[in-house]
Enzyme design. Structure first.
Site, short mmCIF file in Angstrom:
data_model
loop_
_atom_site.label_atom_id
_atom_site.label_comp_id
_atom_site.label_asym_id
_atom_site.label_seq_id
_atom_site.Cartn_x
_atom_site.Cartn_y
_atom_site.Cartn_z
N ASP A 83 81.40 30.44 35.73
CA ASP A 83 81.56 29.55 34.58
C ASP A 83 81.49 28.11 35.11
O ASP A 83 81.42 27.87 36.32
CB ASP A 83 82.87 29.84 33.83
C1 BGC Z 1 82.48 27.87 28.85
C2 BGC Z 1 81.38 28.91 28.78
C3 BGC Z 1 80.06 28.26 28.56
C4 BGC Z 1 79.80 27.25 29.67
C5 BGC Z 1 78.47 26.57 29.58
C6 BGC Z 1 82.13 26.74 29.79
O1 BGC Z 1 83.03 25.69 29.67
O2 BGC Z 1 83.68 28.48 29.25
O3 BGC Z 1 81.67 29.82 27.76
O4 BGC Z 1 79.04 29.21 28.53
O5 BGC Z 1 80.83 26.26 29.60
O6 BGC Z 1 78.41 25.71 28.52
#
Ligand code: BGC
Length: 742
Positions: A289
């Site tokens: 993530d």
């Molecule tokens: C979130 C994810 C997301 C990623 C990319 C993160 O902060 O937890 O769900 O896909 O950002 O935007």
């Protein structure tokens, strides 16, 4: 028929079968093809820097553009992927540098959060889940895929399949609610919708099951918080939707932010390698993530960047999102023998495999002419309206206040959400635009053009003042019916949007009370990304319609239901508590040794609030009346490896056509480990005409009856099983059968 005629006919039939089956099997094998030879050849040519480049994903600019620094990195082969870069022209521009300007010509993979639509926005995932309609959800994901691929996006960071039992957690909005069975059905549907049978197709993208894993178990519902979940709960509650995604062929996973039993999910060898790779044989790649590799330092698992890179890579996180620790430290880690060449090569291999399966080597660019026709076209918008209407849940309808008659003369339309374009899109709007969104006010106006709409907002969403209440009350006084749209802003749920109170914000409830006191038939339309505590309204407001954040077509879909052009059939995918103090409250809980008993103080309950939910899982009303009766089982006993049919009679006993979601639950009465009081194991959304009766049939198999025993082995144990069927998780009819000893 003469024998040779028959043979000819059979031959023609065979040819037809072969011809129609061929494309499907070819495309299926494309998705599972490993492309090993091509990848070996590339790996043999790659420098370490180029390999590490493939493991790096960087963020674009908020507007969809790439950053100037990306250009040089791509030219040197030092970047494998971006997120948020989108638009056919822009992605082609950067892709051209990768494919024509870099030494090995390895294409980039463009990722983006296409969560519930790209430009055509569907209901938030929790709302889609309330449709209990996997086919509809699959179609929505298919449309989102077609729109995003046309805009140069190859990879969506969806489906989010986290089970959530805590409505304080804002990200409950992004998932399918509290139940692993419903969650698994929708995980499969979304993966199929996004990927199809071959995601190299020009209208498909590769999906990403996230957030692996147990992110939804954040303590106290506070986002990013630590989690401590037993292996049993992992296997029985949090894993199943991920497993369903793997079985449906999902190409990628995202490792979660949370600490899990002392080992953060972005560095957890048990979940990332033992379960995902070794047990489930997942051969796609895992992306971290956003900066979750770097965050291993703050978690206290890593003392520095090198430690963090080592822990994440060795655990099985292949691609690093945004932080750059793999690139900065892999070389030194390899020299110090803390990281092997094989680990790096394997991570590169997995990423290249998905790039091959996406067809990016063969066709790296997107057709720039596609975007215009594919995005936000009339078909897509109509599908959004349909699914939005199917996701609405009628919570209350005293005296048949609803549906409204199209000939009513006037409606007072009140509330901070009645005319908000932005909020109905919910969180994660992809490329959705507020100006595309139909508000409730616009939806009512076009549905009932003869009706006078007396609009008065009453207050803003945070509703700090009563100044404008009087105007709203006056509108109510001069109108035949009152519709009040209250709830949360889009930003109040989703990521980093936890709330300690799940009441209506500010003085909104006071607004409802004031307007309702005008004495007109009143309908409350709720818009929110989570269950809310709405006890007063549940008791005192005649009609309540839960609409979540219903997307681009929210206003039209809500008007369809309010006026009865669509008979509501959605059901809650999550329990609505009476008080925050009851959380976590979910239907598939374990029993206690002292189950709640109103006449016994020393039983499991509260002094100040009932133990029951305000609205249970699976709940939702219709404008017609359904009866479920005559539960029949195919046998009184089966062997542990046997299966059993269950059927009930469903009758539409009302005067309108409607849809009922018939739900099947089981309970393993006594087993070597205790089992939940109820577990959903089947559901069907069925349409019936007035007076129509139909038998609805389910099949229970070992997969439904089994659980993980004390040694974490999946078993079906002999003994009594209860079978319960109903229109929600509470109002069930039941029967039972025995599983005999093998
Ligand atoms: C979130 C994810 C997301 C990623 C990319 C993160 O902060 O937890 O769900 O896909 O950002 O935007």
């Amino acid at each position: 028929m003469k024998p040779n005629k028959l043979i000819r006919l059979l031959f023609i039939l065979l040819v037809v079968v072969v011809l129609t089956a061929a494309p499907a099997s070819r495309s299926n094998s494309e998705r599972t093809q490993s492309f090993d030879k091509q990848i070996d050849a590339l790996l043999a040519k790659m420098t370490l820097a180029e390999k590490l480049g493939q493991l790096q994903q960087l963020d674009g600019e908020g507007n969809g553009n790439f950053r100037p620094e990306h250009v040089e990195l791509v030219r040197k082969g030092l970047l494998g992927s971006t997120l948020n870069v989108r638009g056919a022209q822009r992605t082609n521009q950067l892709q051209r540098i990768a494919v024509e300007g870099s030494r090995l010509k390895i294409p980039l993979i463009f990722g983006f959060d296409v969560i519930h639509g790209y430009r055509t926005v569907f209901p938030i995932p929790l709302g889609e889940a309330a449709s209990w309609d996997p086919a509809g959800v699959e179609r929505a994901a298919g449309i989102a895929a077609a729109e995003s691929r046309a805009a140069g996006v190859h990879w969506t960071f969806a489906p989010m399949v986290d089970i959530a039992r805590d409505p304080r957690w804002g990200r409950i909005a992004e998932g399918s609610g509290e139940d692993p069975y419903l969650g698994s059905a929708l995980a499969r549907a979304r993966v199929r919708g996004f990927q199809g049978s071959d995601y190299s197709a020009p209208d498909k993208v590769v999906a990403c099951a996230k957030h692996w894993v147990a992110y939804g178990a954040a303590e106290a519902g506070r986002d990013y918080n630590t989690t401590d979940v037993s292996e049993r709960n992992l296997r029985e509650v949090y894993f199943p939707p991920f497993k369903a995604a793997v079985d449906a062929g999902v190409g990628t996973f995202m490792s979660a932010f949370n600490n899990l039993n002392g080992v953060p999910a972005s560095a957890n060898p048990f979940t990332l390698t033992e379960v995902l790779r070794n047990e489930w044989k997942f051969d796609g790649f895992v992306v971290s993530d956003y900066t979750s590799v770097q965050e291993l330092i703050k978690h206290g698992l890593a003392a520095n960047g090198a430690d963090a890179a080592r822990e994440a890579l060795n655990a099985g996180v292949d691609m690093e999102m945004v932080s750059r620790l793999y690139n900065q430290h892999a070389g030194e880690l390899m020299k110090g023998r803390q990281l092997s060449q094989q680990t790096i090569d394997e991570a590169v291999r997995r990423i290249l495999r998905i790039k091959f399966r996406l067809g990016l080597f063969a066709k790296p660019y997107v057709d720039e002419g596609l975007e215009r026709g594919a995005i936000f076209n009339a078909t897509n918008v109509a599908a959004a309206r349909e699914l939005a209407a199917r996701s609405l849940v009628l919570l209350k309808n005293d005296n048949n206040v609803l549906p409204l008659n199209k000939s009513i003369r006037s409606i007072a339309l009140v509330g901070p959400l009645a005319d908000s374009h932005k909020d109905v899109l919910g969180s994660w709007t992809g490329d959705g635009r507020p100006e595309d969104a139909v508000t409730l006010r616009a939806g009512l106006t076009s549905k009932a053009p003869q009706t006078k709409i007396n609009y008065a907002k009453g207050c803003d969403i945070d509703c700090g003042k009563r100044d404008a209440f009087e105007e709203a009350v006056s509108a109510a006084r001069v109108s035949d019916v009152v519709i009040i749209a209250v709830g949360e802003s889009a930003e109040m749920s989703g990521e980093a949007a936890s709330r300690s109170s799940i009441d209506l914000p500010g003085l909104q409830l006071e607004l409802v009370k004031a307007v309702q006191a005008a004495g007109k038939p009143t309908v409350v339309v709720l818009m929110n990304g989570r269950p809310l505590t709405i006890n007063w309204m549940a008791e005192n407001t005649p009609a309540l319609l839960e609409t979540w954040f219903a997307g681009s077509q929210a206003g039209n879909a809500i008007a369809d239901v309010l006026f009865g052009d669509v008979n509501p059939g959605g059901k809650l995918p999550v329990t609505f508590p009476r008080a925050v103090g009851q959380i976590p409250i979910y239907y598939n809980h374990m029993n206690t040794g002292r189950p709640p008993d109103a006449s016994n103080k020393y039983s499991s309950k509260y002094l100040d609030v009932p133990w029951t939910p305000l609205f249970p899982f699976g709940y939702g009303l219709s404008y017609t009346k359904f009866r479920i009766a005559n539960l029949q089982l195919g046998a009184q006993s089966i062997r542990p490896d046997g299966s059993l049919t269950v059927n009930v009679e469903l009758e539409n006993a009302g005067s309108r056509a409607g849809e009922e979601v018939v739900q099947l639950y089981i309970r393993d009465v006594a087993a070597s480990v205790t089992r939940p009081v109820k577990e959903l194991k089947g559901f069907q959304r069925v349409t019936l005409q007035p007076g129509e009766k139909r038998r609805v049939e389910f099949k229970l198999t070992p997969e439904h009856l089994g659980f993980y025993n004390r040694r974490m082995k999946f078993v079906v144990e002999p003994g009594e099983f209860k079978v319960m069927v109903g229109p929600n998780s509470v109002d069930v009819i039941e029967s039972s059968f025995q599983v005999t000893a093998p």
